[in-house]
Design a protein around this motif. Structure first.
Motif, short mmCIF file in Angstrom:
data_model
loop_
_atom_site.label_atom_id
_atom_site.label_comp_id
_atom_site.label_asym_id
_atom_site.label_seq_id
_atom_site.Cartn_x
_atom_site.Cartn_y
_atom_site.Cartn_z
N ASN A 44 0.85 -1.20 0.00
CA ASN A 44 0.00 0.00 0.00
C ASN A 44 0.88 1.24 0.00
OD1 ASN A 44 0.49 0.85 2.90
ND2 ASN A 44 -0.41 -1.17 3.25
N LYS A 45 0.23 2.38 0.00
CA LYS A 45 0.92 3.67 -0.11
C LYS A 45 1.81 3.97 1.08
CE LYS A 45 -3.04 6.23 1.82
NZ LYS A 45 -3.82 4.97 2.05
N ASN A 46 1.61 3.27 2.20
CA ASN A 46 2.39 3.55 3.41
C ASN A 46 3.60 2.63 3.56
OD1 ASN A 46 0.68 5.65 4.34
ND2 ASN A 46 -0.78 4.14 5.07
N PHE A 47 3.88 1.84 2.53
CA PHE A 47 5.09 1.02 2.53
C PHE A 47 6.31 1.92 2.69
CE2 PHE A 47 8.27 -1.49 -0.07
CZ PHE A 47 8.48 -2.45 0.90
N GLU A 48 7.32 1.44 3.40
CA GLU A 48 8.48 2.27 3.76
C GLU A 48 9.11 2.96 2.56
OE1 GLU A 48 12.52 1.86 6.49
OE2 GLU A 48 11.75 0.09 5.45
N ILE A 49 9.28 2.24 1.46
CA ILE A 49 9.90 2.83 0.28
C ILE A 49 9.06 4.00 -0.23
CG2 ILE A 49 10.44 2.44 -2.17
CD1 ILE A 49 11.37 -0.36 -1.38
N MET A 50 7.74 3.82 -0.28
CA MET A 50 6.86 4.87 -0.77
C MET A 50 6.98 6.13 0.09
SD MET A 50 5.32 3.50 -3.43
CE MET A 50 6.91 2.72 -3.75
N LYS A 51 6.97 5.95 1.38
CA LYS A 51 7.04 7.10 2.29
C LYS A 51 8.40 7.80 2.21
CE LYS A 51 5.74 5.02 6.14
NZ LYS A 51 5.31 4.86 7.56
N ASN A 52 9.47 7.02 2.22
CA ASN A 52 10.80 7.63 2.22
C ASN A 52 11.09 8.38 0.93
OD1 ASN A 52 11.30 6.62 4.77
ND2 ASN A 52 12.50 4.87 4.07
N VAL A 53 10.69 7.81 -0.20
CA VAL A 53 10.91 8.49 -1.48
C VAL A 53 10.06 9.74 -1.58
CG1 VAL A 53 10.67 8.30 -3.99
CG2 VAL A 53 11.66 6.40 -2.70
N ALA A 54 8.80 9.65 -1.12
CA ALA A 54 7.90 10.81 -1.18
C ALA A 54 8.46 11.98 -0.36
CB ALA A 54 6.51 10.43 -0.68
N VAL A 55 8.96 11.67 0.82
CA VAL A 55 9.52 12.72 1.68
C VAL A 55 10.75 13.35 1.04
CG1 VAL A 55 10.69 13.14 3.89
CG2 VAL A 55 8.58 11.81 3.83
N ALA A 56 11.60 12.54 0.43
CA ALA A 56 12.81 13.06 -0.23
C ALA A 56 12.44 13.96 -1.40
CB ALA A 56 13.68 11.90 -0.70
N ILE A 57 11.44 13.57 -2.17
CA ILE A 57 10.98 14.39 -3.30
C ILE A 57 10.41 15.71 -2.78
CG2 ILE A 57 9.26 14.53 -5.16
CD1 ILE A 57 9.58 11.45 -5.42
N GLU A 58 9.63 15.61 -1.73
CA GLU A 58 9.02 16.80 -1.12
C GLU A 58 10.10 17.78 -0.65
OE1 GLU A 58 5.84 17.66 2.54
OE2 GLU A 58 6.85 15.73 2.37
N ARG A 59 11.17 17.27 -0.11
CA ARG A 59 12.25 18.14 0.37
C ARG A 59 12.93 18.90 -0.75
NH1 ARG A 59 14.69 13.75 4.69
NH2 ARG A 59 13.33 14.33 6.43
N GLU A 60 12.80 18.38 -1.97
CA GLU A 60 13.35 19.07 -3.14
C GLU A 60 12.38 20.10 -3.71
OE1 GLU A 60 16.41 18.99 -4.58
OE2 GLU A 60 16.97 17.82 -2.82
N GLY A 61 11.24 20.26 -3.05
CA GLY A 61 10.25 21.23 -3.50
C GLY A 61 9.34 20.71 -4.59
N ILE A 62 9.35 19.40 -4.81
CA ILE A 62 8.49 18.79 -5.84
C ILE A 62 7.37 18.02 -5.14
CG2 ILE A 62 8.45 17.28 -7.86
CD1 ILE A 62 11.54 17.58 -7.94
N SER A 63 6.16 18.15 -5.64
CA SER A 63 5.04 17.43 -5.06
C SER A 63 5.10 15.95 -5.43
CB SER A 63 3.71 18.02 -5.54
OG SER A 63 3.60 19.37 -5.14
N ALA A 64 4.68 15.10 -4.48
CA ALA A 64 4.67 13.65 -4.71
C ALA A 64 3.32 13.09 -4.27
CB ALA A 64 5.80 12.97 -3.95
N PHE A 65 2.85 12.10 -5.01
CA PHE A 65 1.56 11.49 -4.69
C PHE A 65 1.74 9.98 -4.61
CE2 PHE A 65 -2.66 9.76 -6.02
CZ PHE A 65 -3.41 10.28 -4.97
N ARG A 66 1.44 9.40 -3.46
CA ARG A 66 1.46 7.95 -3.28
C ARG A 66 0.04 7.48 -3.00
NH1 ARG A 66 2.31 7.33 2.65
NH2 ARG A 66 2.98 9.34 3.49
N PHE A 67 -0.36 6.40 -3.65
CA PHE A 67 -1.76 5.99 -3.56
C PHE A 67 -1.87 4.47 -3.50
CE2 PHE A 67 -0.92 5.48 -8.00
CZ PHE A 67 -1.81 4.53 -8.47
#
Length: 291
Positions: A44-67
């Protein structure tokens, strides 16, 4: 843009083409561009890889969507084994949703089965310039016996289905030292009623008839594809990544030495590899939305 400045996380519900609600979490930074993240089998969207990558993308100022794909996590619908093209259509519904809001999905990323789904999407829709495949399987006829038993074809022809309890096949590989753990798992299934999932003949045939080789040949030459794979992956062998590298024209292969299928203890290296690819896209586009 730092993740602490101007970013929020928003729960979003998107209707797919089968009138099922897909539930996702948008890491909103205000950028025009969005990176969409796709989970793997029974995840699901809360799998560790999904969350960690989303946060890293967000820190670069880019929006990320995990579903969550239909039948998984919080999303509506039934879970089906196989279902690769159905999930590619789920992804299409997500991308269309953001397109209708004048947002631009420039990168799609998937892990494991999700890696196959993003590649299938690229072969079918031709509207995404960058694809990231994390540990996807090249030959979908392989890896079935480990989950269903080597006589799966004979049994499914006889019964029309196979019921699978999560962990049973893995348990068969374990030594006697974990018998107590297996007993506890059995108690868990009994108490919670979690009986795993059912594989129907139709859903099995869906997987067997999904040809990743043929699909990858249809990916546009302009589409940049990154494949990342762990050298210690025992679920999907690293040789699969090398097969993708042979047939996808605009392809980059990165092997994370020692990493297993879920990049246990290698999350930072995985995120770094993914972010280098994403940053190179931003530099190539010289797009202010990436900054």
């Amino acid at each position: 843009m730092d993740s602490s400045q101007g970013s929020t996380q928003q729960k979003i519900v998107i209707l797919n083409s089968h009138n099922e609600n897909l539930v996702g979490l948008l890491h909103e930074t205000g950028s025009t561009e969005i990176v969409v993240l796709c989970h793997g089998f029974r995840s699901n969207k809360n799998f560790e890889i999904m969350k960690n990558v989303a946060v890293a993308i967000e820190r670069e100022g880019i929006s990320a969507f995990r579903f969550d794909f239909s039948g998984n996590g919080e999303s509506e619908g039934s879970f089906y084994y196989g279902n690769y093209n159905y999930e590619a259509d789920d992804l299409h519904s997500v991308i269309q949703y953001f397109s209708n809001l004048n947002r631009v999905v420039t990168i799609i990323l998937g892990h494991s089965k999700g890696g196959d789904v993003v590649l299938l999407y690229a072969s079918k829709y031709h509207d995404i310039p960058n694809v990231i495949n994390l540990s996807g399987r090249y030959d979908l006829k392989k890896g079935i016996g480990e989950r269903l038993g080597e006589d799966f074809l004979e049994r499914i022809k006889q019964q029309g289905y196979i019921d699978v309890k999560d962990g049973i096949v893995i348990a068969l590989r374990f030594s006697c030292t974990v018998i107590r753990t297996l007993v506890l798992l059995s108690m868990y299934w009994f108490v919670t009623g979690d009986s795993g999932y059912r594989v129907t003949e139709e859903s099995l045939m869906d997987r067997l008839n999904t040809d990743m080789h043929e699909a990858c040949l249809k990916i546009d030459k302009e589409c940049r594809v990154l494949t990342v794979h762990g050298s210690g992956d025992e679920t999907v062998p690293v040789e699969d990544a090398k097969e993708f590298a042979k047939i996808i024209p605009n392809h980059e292969l990165q092997i994370v030495e020692g990493a297993d299928h879920c990049y246990t203890n290698y999350q930072s290296q995985l995120v770094l590899t993914v972010m280098e690819f994403i940053k190179s896209h931003c530099e190539e586009k010289n797009d202010k939305t990436c900054n």
